[in-house]
Design a protein around this motif. Structure first.
Motif, PDB file in Angstrom:
ATOM      1  N   LEU A 156      18.790 -35.038  48.614  1.00 41.10           N
ATOM      2  CA  LEU A 156      20.070 -34.562  47.627  1.00 41.10           C
ATOM      3  C   LEU A 156      20.890 -33.135  48.288  1.00 41.10           C
ATOM      4  CD1 LEU A 156      17.223 -33.732  45.073  1.00 41.10           C
ATOM      5  CD2 LEU A 156      19.399 -34.164  44.762  1.00 41.10           C
ATOM      6  N   GLY A 157      19.833 -32.307  49.911  1.00 42.55           N
ATOM      7  CA  GLY A 157      20.646 -31.504  50.869  1.00 42.55           C
ATOM      8  C   GLY A 157      19.850 -30.565  51.382  1.00 42.55           C
ATOM      9  N   LEU A 158      20.852 -29.243  51.392  1.00 46.82           N
ATOM     10  CA  LEU A 158      20.183 -28.522  52.763  1.00 46.82           C
ATOM     11  C   LEU A 158      18.776 -27.938  51.903  1.00 46.82           C
ATOM     12  CD1 LEU A 158      23.080 -26.464  53.324  1.00 46.82           C
ATOM     13  CD2 LEU A 158      22.108 -27.852  54.527  1.00 46.82           C
TER      14      LEU A 158
ATOM     15  N   GLY B  95      20.287 -23.458  30.049  1.00 48.78           N
ATOM     16  CA  GLY B  95      21.524 -24.120  30.975  1.00 48.78           C
ATOM     17  C   GLY B  95      20.676 -25.492  32.224  1.00 48.78           C
ATOM     18  N   THR B  96      19.387 -24.918  32.566  1.00 48.77           N
ATOM     19  CA  THR B  96      19.177 -25.836  33.209  1.00 48.77           C
ATOM     20  C   THR B  96      18.692 -27.283  32.969  1.00 48.77           C
ATOM     21  OG1 THR B  96      18.114 -23.950  34.900  1.00 48.77           O
ATOM     22  CG2 THR B  96      17.461 -25.630  34.981  1.00 48.77           C
TER      23      THR B  96
ATOM     24  N   ILE C 196      17.714 -28.687  38.165  1.00 49.92           N
ATOM     25  CA  ILE C 196      18.673 -28.598  38.905  1.00 49.92           C
ATOM     26  C   ILE C 196      19.530 -27.031  37.803  1.00 49.92           C
ATOM     27  CG2 ILE C 196      20.516 -29.353  39.045  1.00 49.92           C
ATOM     28  CD1 ILE C 196      18.650 -31.878  38.750  1.00 49.92           C
ATOM     29  N   ASN C 197      20.115 -25.950  38.589  1.00 52.11           N
ATOM     30  CA  ASN C 197      20.164 -24.679  37.682  1.00 52.11           C
ATOM     31  C   ASN C 197      21.825 -25.041  37.186  1.00 52.11           C
ATOM     32  OD1 ASN C 197      21.151 -23.973  39.321  1.00 52.11           O
ATOM     33  ND2 ASN C 197      20.020 -21.435  40.092  1.00 52.11           N
ATOM     34  N   ILE C 198      22.350 -24.678  36.461  1.00 53.01           N
ATOM     35  CA  ILE C 198      24.027 -24.673  36.895  1.00 53.01           C
ATOM     36  C   ILE C 198      24.313 -23.861  37.169  1.00 53.01           C
ATOM     37  CG2 ILE C 198      23.717 -23.734  33.557  1.00 53.01           C
ATOM     38  CD1 ILE C 198      24.638 -20.768  34.426  1.00 53.01           C
ATOM     39  N   ASP C 199      24.767 -23.954  38.469  1.00 51.99           N
ATOM     40  CA  ASP C 199      24.885 -23.170  39.986  1.00 51.99           C
ATOM     41  C   ASP C 199      25.115 -24.189  40.171  1.00 51.99           C
ATOM     42  OD1 ASP C 199      24.428 -19.849  39.464  1.00 51.99           O
ATOM     43  OD2 ASP C 199      25.850 -20.698  39.420  1.00 51.99           O
ATOM     44  N   GLY C 200      23.902 -25.975  39.785  1.00 58.53           N
ATOM     45  CA  GLY C 200      23.636 -26.699  40.832  1.00 58.53           C
ATOM     46  C   GLY C 200      23.056 -26.385  42.227  1.00 58.53           C
ATOM     47  N   ASP C 201      21.557 -25.382  41.867  1.00 58.75           N
ATOM     48  CA  ASP C 201      20.669 -25.415  43.004  1.00 58.75           C
ATOM     49  C   ASP C 201      20.071 -25.792  42.162  1.00 58.75           C
ATOM     50  OD1 ASP C 201      22.093 -21.654  43.577  1.00 58.75           O
ATOM     51  OD2 ASP C 201      22.454 -23.275  44.918  1.00 58.75           O
ATOM     52  N   ILE C 202      18.834 -26.685  43.413  1.00 58.89           N
ATOM     53  CA  ILE C 202      17.801 -27.613  42.784  1.00 58.89           C
ATOM     54  C   ILE C 202      16.426 -26.736  43.386  1.00 58.89           C
ATOM     55  CG2 ILE C 202      16.954 -29.531  42.824  1.00 58.89           C
ATOM     56  CD1 ILE C 202      19.070 -30.528  43.331  1.00 58.89           C
TER      57      ILE C 202
ATOM     58  N   TYR D 220      25.908 -33.281  39.293  1.00 60.22           N
ATOM     59  CA  TYR D 220      25.793 -34.253  40.299  1.00 60.22           C
ATOM     60  C   TYR D 220      24.555 -34.528  40.903  1.00 60.22           C
ATOM     61  CZ  TYR D 220      25.698 -35.622  45.354  1.00 60.22           C
ATOM     62  OH  TYR D 220      24.803 -36.597  46.270  1.00 60.22           O
ATOM     63  N   GLY D 221      23.445 -33.758  41.060  1.00 59.94           N
ATOM     64  CA  GLY D 221      22.335 -33.454  41.446  1.00 59.94           C
ATOM     65  C   GLY D 221      21.517 -33.917  40.196  1.00 59.94           C
TER      66      GLY D 221
ATOM     67  N   ILE E 279      28.730 -29.897  40.035  1.00 61.13           N
ATOM     68  CA  ILE E 279      27.462 -29.854  41.461  1.00 61.13           C
ATOM     69  C   ILE E 279      26.267 -30.594  40.316  1.00 61.13           C
ATOM     70  CG2 ILE E 279      26.078 -28.804  43.193  1.00 61.13           C
ATOM     71  CD1 ILE E 279      29.195 -27.370  43.552  1.00 61.13           C
ATOM     72  N   GLN E 280      25.787 -29.400  39.518  1.00 63.49           N
ATOM     73  CA  GLN E 280      24.959 -29.878  38.650  1.00 63.49           C
ATOM     74  C   GLN E 280      24.415 -31.546  37.668  1.00 63.49           C
ATOM     75  OE1 GLN E 280      24.064 -28.709  34.445  1.00 63.49           O
ATOM     76  NE2 GLN E 280      22.098 -27.572  34.961  1.00 63.49           N
TER      77      GLN E 280
ATOM     78  N   GLY F 175      29.706 -25.056  39.161  1.00 64.21           N
ATOM     79  CA  GLY F 175      28.241 -25.209  38.677  1.00 64.21           C
ATOM     80  C   GLY F 175      28.129 -26.140  38.108  1.00 64.21           C
TER      81      GLY F 175
ATOM     82  N   GLN G 100      31.753 -22.004  37.203  1.00 66.70           N
ATOM     83  CA  GLN G 100      32.544 -20.965  38.021  1.00 66.70           C
ATOM     84  C   GLN G 100      31.586 -21.940  39.289  1.00 66.70           C
ATOM     85  OE1 GLN G 100      30.093 -17.356  38.140  1.00 66.70           O
ATOM     86  NE2 GLN G 100      31.850 -16.236  37.197  1.00 66.70           N
TER      87      GLN G 100
ATOM     88  N   GLN H 121      20.417 -26.856  48.603  1.00 66.11           N
ATOM     89  CA  GLN H 121      21.632 -25.897  48.244  1.00 66.11           C
ATOM     90  C   GLN H 121      21.630 -28.046  48.193  1.00 66.11           C
ATOM     91  OE1 GLN H 121      24.262 -24.279  50.484  1.00 66.11           O
ATOM     92  NE2 GLN H 121      24.887 -23.357  50.010  1.00 66.11           N
ATOM     93  N   THR H 122      22.380 -27.803  47.632  1.00 69.18           N
ATOM     94  CA  THR H 122      22.745 -29.783  46.271  1.00 69.18           C
ATOM     95  C   THR H 122      23.967 -29.756  47.410  1.00 69.18           C
ATOM     96  OG1 THR H 122      22.776 -29.062  44.360  1.00 69.18           O
ATOM     97  CG2 THR H 122      24.357 -31.437  45.042  1.00 69.18           C
TER      98      THR H 122
END
Lengths: 125, 68
Positions: free
Chosen positions: B40-42, A117-118, B11-17, A93-94, A90-91, A87, A84, A8-9
């Motif tokens: 990167l995170g948790l 979109g990934t 890295i998906n569109i929600d920012g999860d990796i 940023y990651g 944050i994407q 997202g 949303q 979780q970024t």
């Protein structure tokens, strides 16, 4: 395949945040006010100044924490620009944080956009 | 990193990796990705595949596995 990790970024790296903003085509301001509904504003250690009428404020609870984002979601203005729940921001940023870390280790990075979109980055020697 | 070793990061569109270390053996995969995970995170789930449990060998066996 050796192992999978999911993450979780968390936003900690200002340089990576700056690069994400550049890619989004928006400005990152330091110690500024984020615009909200009806003339309201909110202070931010950093403010992502969006093209629409509202901005995103980024603040840390203390120096060891990651930045928390806050904005005014009214009428979909912010969602249209960063997705949303931030997202897209944050994407990116990651993506840029990963590129920075790879560069530090002198790894080559290949970037690929997938149809859902990934964004996929491959790091190699 | 050796030439057949690679780290894939989605890295998906929600920012999860999701991070996948490919072509490593044993614990070297975790050492190799630690710098990214910490940056990167948790950390959520870690799922180790059979390569993780394979000890390093002197001769090269075929490490090619299907990628998801």
């Amino acid at each position: 395949m050796s192992h999978f990790t999911t993450i979780q970024t968390q936003i900690r790296d200002v340089a990576a945040l700056e690069d994400a903003c550049t890619e989004l085509g928006v400005e990152l301001l330091r110690d500024a006010k984020a615009r909200g509904f009806s003339g309201q504003s909110r202070d931010g250690e950093f403010v992502i100044k969006l093209r629409g009428p509202y901005d995103i404020a980024a603040n840390r609870a203390d120096e060891n924490n990651s930045y928390e984002l806050a904005t005014d979601w009214w009428d979909g203005h912010v969602e249209r620009e960063v997705g949303q729940n931030y997202g897209r921001l944050i994407q990116l940023y990651g993506v840029h944080k990963t590129i920075h870390e790879a560069n530090k280790k002198r790894l080559r990075v290949t970037r690929k956009q997938e149809t859902d979109g990934t964004i996929k980055l491959s790091l190699a020697a | 990193m050796k030439s057949k070793e690679q780290i894939d990061v989605w890295i998906n569109i929600d920012g999860d990796i999701t991070i996948n270390a490919v072509g490593f053996t044993g614990k070297t995969c975790e050492e190799a990705t630690a710098f990214l995970e910490e940056g990167l995170g948790l950390i959520g789930r870690k799922q180790r595949t059979s390569d993780y449990y394979r000890k390093n060998r002197n001769h090269n066996t075929n490490h090619q596995k299907q990628q998801t």
